[in-house]
Design a protein around this motif. Structure first.
Motif, PDB file in Angstrom:
ATOM      1  N   GLU A   1      16.230  36.659 -41.659  1.00 14.33           N
ATOM      2  CA  GLU A   1      17.273  36.237 -42.579  1.00 14.33           C
ATOM      3  C   GLU A   1      18.629  36.189 -41.886  1.00 14.33           C
ATOM      4  O   GLU A   1      18.877  36.892 -40.916  1.00 14.33           O
ATOM      5  CB  GLU A   1      17.337  37.199 -43.769  1.00 14.33           C
ATOM      6  N   SER A   2      19.500  35.351 -42.418  1.00 14.91           N
ATOM      7  CA  SER A   2      20.854  35.242 -41.881  1.00 14.91           C
ATOM      8  C   SER A   2      21.597  36.548 -42.122  1.00 14.91           C
ATOM      9  O   SER A   2      21.403  37.202 -43.149  1.00 14.91           O
ATOM     10  CB  SER A   2      21.604  34.094 -42.558  1.00 14.91           C
TER      11      SER A   2
ATOM     12  N   THR B   1      24.582  39.266 -43.024  1.00 15.36           N
ATOM     13  CA  THR B   1      25.637  39.392 -44.018  1.00 15.36           C
ATOM     14  C   THR B   1      26.750  40.260 -43.454  1.00 15.36           C
ATOM     15  O   THR B   1      26.497  41.331 -42.898  1.00 15.36           O
ATOM     16  CB  THR B   1      25.101  40.032 -45.313  1.00 15.36           C
TER      17      THR B   1
ATOM     18  N   TYR C   1      31.426  33.021 -40.174  1.00 13.35           N
ATOM     19  CA  TYR C   1      30.206  33.344 -40.903  1.00 13.35           C
ATOM     20  C   TYR C   1      29.946  32.317 -42.005  1.00 13.35           C
ATOM     21  O   TYR C   1      28.827  31.813 -42.167  1.00 13.35           O
ATOM     22  CB  TYR C   1      30.298  34.743 -41.523  1.00 13.35           C
TER      23      TYR C   1
ATOM     24  N   ARG D   1      23.535  37.947 -32.595  1.00 12.96           N
ATOM     25  CA  ARG D   1      23.287  37.570 -33.978  1.00 12.96           C
ATOM     26  C   ARG D   1      24.494  37.806 -34.874  1.00 12.96           C
ATOM     27  O   ARG D   1      24.781  36.994 -35.768  1.00 12.96           O
ATOM     28  CB  ARG D   1      22.098  38.372 -34.510  1.00 12.96           C
TER      29      ARG D   1
ATOM     30  N   TYR E   1      26.374  31.848 -43.604  1.00 17.28           N
ATOM     31  CA  TYR E   1      26.059  33.256 -43.829  1.00 17.28           C
ATOM     32  C   TYR E   1      26.876  33.802 -44.997  1.00 17.28           C
ATOM     33  O   TYR E   1      27.870  33.213 -45.409  1.00 17.28           O
ATOM     34  CB  TYR E   1      26.358  34.079 -42.577  1.00 17.28           C
TER      35      TYR E   1
END
Length: 276
Positions: free
Chosen positions: A3-4, A6, A28, A272, A33
């Motif tokens: 998952e992206s 947060t 982001y 990431r 995101y």
């Protein structure tokens, strides 16, 4: 498929998040995101004319404008500005909130700072970090499976130890978005802060003129007092990250010092979590 990530940015007052990490937040959002801003207080003390109740409501409206402008979620805790304390009640409030957000990266101030609200925000973040994964603490909200990475945003304080960046990111292409977010905080960037700088009379009247003024004359005072842009301060780190030529060309940067109280910043997490 992973998952992206947060991003959660926690500040003591509305506008702290934008000043310290507005560029990274915009990056982001640009990547698709999720970004959440949280102000630990209502910001009701920072004005020379408005009452607390008037200012608190106005600053909530300003944060809602930031939500629309920057594309983030903005939470404002109902704690009076200037009266935040590192109590168990506030720690539990923050633990529950962070668990609901479930962030991969949490940014906030360091514990050494001129403002008690900033210091206690940092203290509360540190006190909450490990507890996020402990089921018997705030059992009404599910614990996180693992700790997120915690980081400190840049400041200029040197005692007991100066800020030492682990990551310095080029956010030059997101300066306009960052300034647009600050432009939403009219009570601060066009009223309270110029008042404290002794330059209230220099602020233009029109909206477009104010935005232009923010991007020119006002930036110098903001930078001097808030570490809004650390590109020149951490130029060697930028050259190391982006290469000699590209690092020298960076116009606007933000920096993060990783806290020991969260997950370690591995090479994989670095790639990431800092996508600029």
């Amino acid at each position: 498929m992973e998952e992206s990530p947060t991003l959660l940015v926690v500040g003591a007052h509305p506008d702290d998040c934008e000043i310290k990490a507005g560029g990274l937040a915009a990056a982001y959002v640009d990547a698709g995101y999720d970004v959440v801003f949280c102000s630990m207080t209502d910001g009701s003390a920072g004005h020379h004319e408005l009452s607390r109740s008037e200012l608190a409501e106005r600053r909530r409206r300003e944060t809602r404008a930031v939500e629309e402008t920057l594309g983030v979620e903005y939470e404002v805790f109902d704690v009076p500005d200037g009266e935040l304390e590192p109590t168990l009640e506030h720690r539990r409030q923050l633990i529950r909130f962070i668990r609901r957000v479930d962030p991969d990266l949490v940014l906030g101030p360091r514990p050494n700072d001129y403002h008690p609200d900033h210091r206690y925000t940092a203290r509360l973040l540190q006190d909450a970090a490990y507890s996020l994964i402990v089921p018997n603490i705030c059992p009404d909200v599910d614990p996180l499976p693992s700790n997120p990475v915690f980081g400190f945003v840049a400041d200029h304080f040197s005692k007991p130890a100066p800020f030492e960046p682990d990551v310095v990111v080029d956010v030059s292409e997101y300066v306009e978005e960052k300034l647009d977010a600050l432009h939403c905080h009219e009570s601060q960037v066009y009223e309270w802060l110029p008042y404290t700088f002794g330059e209230l009379e220099a602020v233009p009247e029109g909206d477009a003129e104010r935005r232009e003024w923010l991007a020119s004359e006002a930036l110098g005072h903001l930078q001097e007092n808030t570490e809004l842009n650390v590109a020149d301060r951490f130029r060697p780190e930028l050259r190391e990250r982006y290469g000699e030529s590209a690092g020298e060309a960076v116009e606007h940067a933000e920096a993060v010092e990783i806290s020991e109280y969260g997950a370690p910043l591995t090479a994989e997490r670095r790639e990431r979590l800092f996508p600029v």
